[in-house]
Write an enzyme that holds these catalytic residues in place. Structure first.
Site, PDB file in Angstrom:
ATOM      1  N   SER A 132     -14.607   4.954 -19.844  1.00 23.40           N
ATOM      2  CA  SER A 132     -16.021   4.741 -19.541  1.00 23.40           C
ATOM      3  C   SER A 132     -16.814   4.696 -20.838  1.00 23.40           C
ATOM      4  O   SER A 132     -16.337   5.160 -21.887  1.00 23.40           O
ATOM      5  CB  SER A 132     -16.540   5.890 -18.664  1.00 23.40           C
ATOM      6  OG  SER A 132     -17.935   5.866 -18.524  1.00 23.40           O
ATOM      7  N   ALA A 156     -15.780  14.691 -20.490  1.00 25.50           N
ATOM      8  CA  ALA A 156     -14.591  15.312 -21.087  1.00 25.50           C
ATOM      9  C   ALA A 156     -13.326  14.563 -20.689  1.00 25.50           C
ATOM     10  O   ALA A 156     -12.438  14.317 -21.523  1.00 25.50           O
ATOM     11  CB  ALA A 156     -14.505  16.774 -20.663  1.00 25.50           C
ATOM     12  N   VAL A 216       0.839  -1.197   0.000  1.00 21.19           N
ATOM     13  CA  VAL A 216       0.000   0.000   0.000  1.00 21.19           C
ATOM     14  C   VAL A 216       0.877   1.251   0.000  1.00 21.19           C
ATOM     15  O   VAL A 216       1.842   1.356   0.766  1.00 21.19           O
ATOM     16  CB  VAL A 216      -0.932   0.019   1.227  1.00 21.19           C
ATOM     17  CG1 VAL A 216      -1.789   1.286   1.233  1.00 21.19           C
ATOM     18  CG2 VAL A 216      -1.821  -1.223   1.237  1.00 21.19           C
ATOM     19  N   LYS A 221     -13.073  11.402 -19.647  1.00 22.65           N
ATOM     20  CA  LYS A 221     -13.039  10.025 -20.122  1.00 22.65           C
ATOM     21  C   LYS A 221     -12.825   9.955 -21.641  1.00 22.65           C
ATOM     22  O   LYS A 221     -12.191   9.020 -22.148  1.00 22.65           O
ATOM     23  CB  LYS A 221     -14.322   9.295 -19.707  1.00 22.65           C
ATOM     24  CG  LYS A 221     -14.470   9.138 -18.189  1.00 22.65           C
ATOM     25  CD  LYS A 221     -13.272   8.409 -17.579  1.00 22.65           C
ATOM     26  CE  LYS A 221     -13.458   8.130 -16.103  1.00 22.65           C
ATOM     27  NZ  LYS A 221     -12.324   7.374 -15.519  1.00 22.65           N
ATOM     28  N   ASN A 248      -6.981   3.750 -12.570  1.00 18.21           N
ATOM     29  CA  ASN A 248      -8.382   3.492 -12.251  1.00 18.21           C
ATOM     30  C   ASN A 248      -9.040   4.618 -11.454  1.00 18.21           C
ATOM     31  O   ASN A 248     -10.252   4.834 -11.579  1.00 18.21           O
ATOM     32  CB  ASN A 248      -8.476   2.182 -11.451  1.00 18.21           C
ATOM     33  CG  ASN A 248      -9.844   1.969 -10.842  1.00 18.21           C
ATOM     34  OD1 ASN A 248     -10.826   1.721 -11.540  1.00 18.21           O
ATOM     35  ND2 ASN A 248      -9.918   2.083  -9.515  1.00 18.21           N
ATOM     36  N   TYR A 269     -17.071  14.916 -16.391  1.00 16.60           N
ATOM     37  CA  TYR A 269     -16.705  13.495 -16.390  1.00 16.60           C
ATOM     38  C   TYR A 269     -16.512  12.986 -17.814  1.00 16.60           C
ATOM     39  O   TYR A 269     -15.505  12.326 -18.119  1.00 16.60           O
ATOM     40  CB  TYR A 269     -17.795  12.699 -15.674  1.00 16.60           C
ATOM     41  CG  TYR A 269     -17.470  11.235 -15.481  1.00 16.60           C
ATOM     42  CD1 TYR A 269     -16.631  10.816 -14.461  1.00 16.60           C
ATOM     43  CD2 TYR A 269     -18.031  10.266 -16.316  1.00 16.60           C
ATOM     44  CE1 TYR A 269     -16.346   9.473 -14.267  1.00 16.60           C
ATOM     45  CE2 TYR A 269     -17.743   8.921 -16.133  1.00 16.60           C
ATOM     46  CZ  TYR A 269     -16.897   8.531 -15.111  1.00 16.60           C
ATOM     47  OH  TYR A 269     -16.604   7.194 -14.935  1.00 16.60           O
TER      48      TYR A 269
END
Length: 251
Positions: free
Chosen positions: A136, A151, A57, A153, A86, A149
């Site tokens: 997406s 724009a 981590v 993706k 991600n 969002y």
């Protein structure tokens, strides 16, 4: 699986939703997962992942690396076989109601941060490695009130195709995965917001969404993770510069 045991994969947003499923799938496939998560703000990985010997981590905030290279985790050490971009956020605002800070926050997290993390990690990625950007369905088609969002993706797909050409001489493949509706906490919040705008219950709106999907059900996070594992595999070694739309027909 044994051939993957020494291969390190960096995954942003690895502690929830799609990222959590990716982490599980990569562990199962034998990779060493370097989970880049905001440990100083949010709960970190589940105990299952946190205590796993092949999960490391790193404290990471993608909005910080968007504005300063000091946001790059100093604990990251190569070599890396792959990077899974991600981490993302989603805000719903129409053009008429949008605010500068909202737009900037989405762009910094979903696009600018991705660009600079990849730029800084690239020297650590081995020849023949993999980069997978999580775009997406809304990186292929627009949707009202999702301007920022969409724009980001759309732009991720552009970067995917550009990087594939730039990194091909190093045999590094770059692909974008474009899920439609996925069963996550973020999706549930979106459904609740959209249902309120339509003045219907979340259950009614969910049924409306599912009725417009080819298979009449949403993707699961494990569906998305399975495609990513394939793109990391030797079988996908000559696949690059593609955007992979996972089943959805809802606009």
């Amino acid at each position: 699986m044994s051939s993957n045991r020494l291969k390190r994969i960096a995954v942003t947003g690895a502690n929830r939703g799609i990222g959590k499923a990716i982490t599980s799938a990569l562990i199962e496939a034998g990779y060493e997962v370097h989970a880049l998560v905001r440990t100083h703000q949010n709960p970190t990985l589940s105990a299952e992942h946190l205590n796993h010997p092949h999960v490391i981590v790193h404290d990471y905030d993608q909005s910080l690396i968007a504005v300063n290279d000091n946001g790059f985790p100093k604990t990251l050490e190569g070599p890396f076989f792959g990077l899974i971009n991600n981490a993302a956020i989603c805000e719903q605002e129409s053009l008429a109601d949008s605010r500068r800070d909202t737009f900037d926050r989405v762009v910094n997290t979903n696009l600018t941060g991705v660009f600079h993390l990849t730029r800084l990690l690239l020297p650590m990625i081995t020849n023949g490695g993999r980069i997978v950007n999580i775009s997406s369905q809304l990186g292929i088609e627009g949707r009202a009130d999702f301007g920022a969002y969409c724009a980001t993706k759309f732009a991720l797909i552009g970067l995917t195709k550009t990087w594939a050409k730039e990194l091909g001489t190093r045999k590094i493949t770059v692909n974008a995965v474009c899920p439609g509706w996925v069963e996550t906490d973020m999706t549930q919040l979106d459904i609740e917001k959209l249902a309120r705008k339509k003045d219907v219950s979340p259950e009614v709106y969910r049924k409306y969404v599912e009725d417009h999907i080819e298979m009449r059900q949403m993707n699961s996070p494990t569906d998305v993770a399975a495609l990513i594992v394939f793109l990391l595999s030797p079988a996908a070694g000559r696949i690059s510069g593609r955007d992979w739309l996972m089943h959805n027909n809802f606009g």
